[in-house]
Design a protein around this motif. Structure first.
Motif: not given
Lengths: 113, 114
Positions: B37-48, B59-64
């Motif tokens: 997940k990448q929010e504006s002005g930030k680096g990519p954040q690991f989700i799952i 995961g929490q609220r997420v499924t791959v």
């Protein structure tokens, strides 16, 4: 707590004037990466270090260099920035090479005047 | 492969709805996949993440979900919140001759309306 720290967050340089971006990590990871990300595009790998071993991507311009003086720090040097080098530069780390998640810093946004 | 387009796919949802973001990957030899997940002005954040010996991971609220037959990956976000608004990238750790290289998909812009 930030684990991959990039400084500065914003950098402005002049056309052709060398610039250095820095990255530090508190994760003690073996691998450090530099990516370039242009607007509305995915990050593109420039190069990586596995410990002290430098690995350049085939299409990374010679204008881009990197240094890793120790485990914690890695630098991106742009020797003669052109207008096309304006982008977000992202540093990432992983414990090892291969099937490992990469952890990213928040990037340095580079502008060229 | 790498993203080269200037127009990312977009997904707009209402707060509380479930979101599904899809991704096609290129390398049939890849064994490890990550959603960022990448929010504006930030680096990519690991989700799952998910490995190729699995077809689903939660995961929490997420499924791959992973379908290796058709080289398709999806991210499901349950009860989507405004804070989920961001660009979502799927990424694969390349297998074969490019083993170990992380390659991103083109990204999808998720907008969550209150």
């Amino acid at each position: 707590d930030a684990m991959v720290i990039q400084n500065p967050r914003y950098q402005v340089t002049q056309f052709g004037k060398p610039v250095t971006l820095s990255c530090s990590q508190t994760l003690n990871h073996n691998v450090m990466y530099w990516y370039q990300q242009k607007s509305s595009q995915a990050p593109k790998l420039l190069f990586h270090y596995y410990d002290k071993d430098f690995n350049n991507e085939a299409d990374t311009p010679d204008n881009f260099q990197s240094r890793r003086p120790n485990t914690s720090f890695c630098f991106l040097d742009i020797r003669s920035p052109g207008l096309g080098d304006a982008a977000m530069y992202l540093c990432a780390t992983s414990r090892d090479w291969g099937d490992q998640p990469q952890h990213f810093g928040d990037g340095t946004r580079l502008s060229i005047l | 492969g790498e993203s080269v387009g200037l127009h990312l796919p977009t997904l707009s949802v209402q707060e509380g709805d479930n979101s599904i973001i899809n991704c096609a990957y290129s390398n049939s030899a890849s064994d490890y996949f990550i959603w960022y997940k990448q929010e504006s002005g930030k680096g990519p954040q690991f989700i799952i993440d998910i490995r190729s010996n699995m077809d689903k991971r939660q995961g929490q609220r997420v499924t791959v979900l992973l379908n290796k037959t058709v080289k398709h990956l999806s991210l499901q976000i349950a009860a989507t919140q405004p804070g989920d608004s961001a660009v979502y990238f799927c990424a694969e750790i390349q297998g074969g001759t490019s083993y170990g290289k992380l390659t991103f998909g083109q990204g999808t812009i998720l907008t969550v309306h209150p």
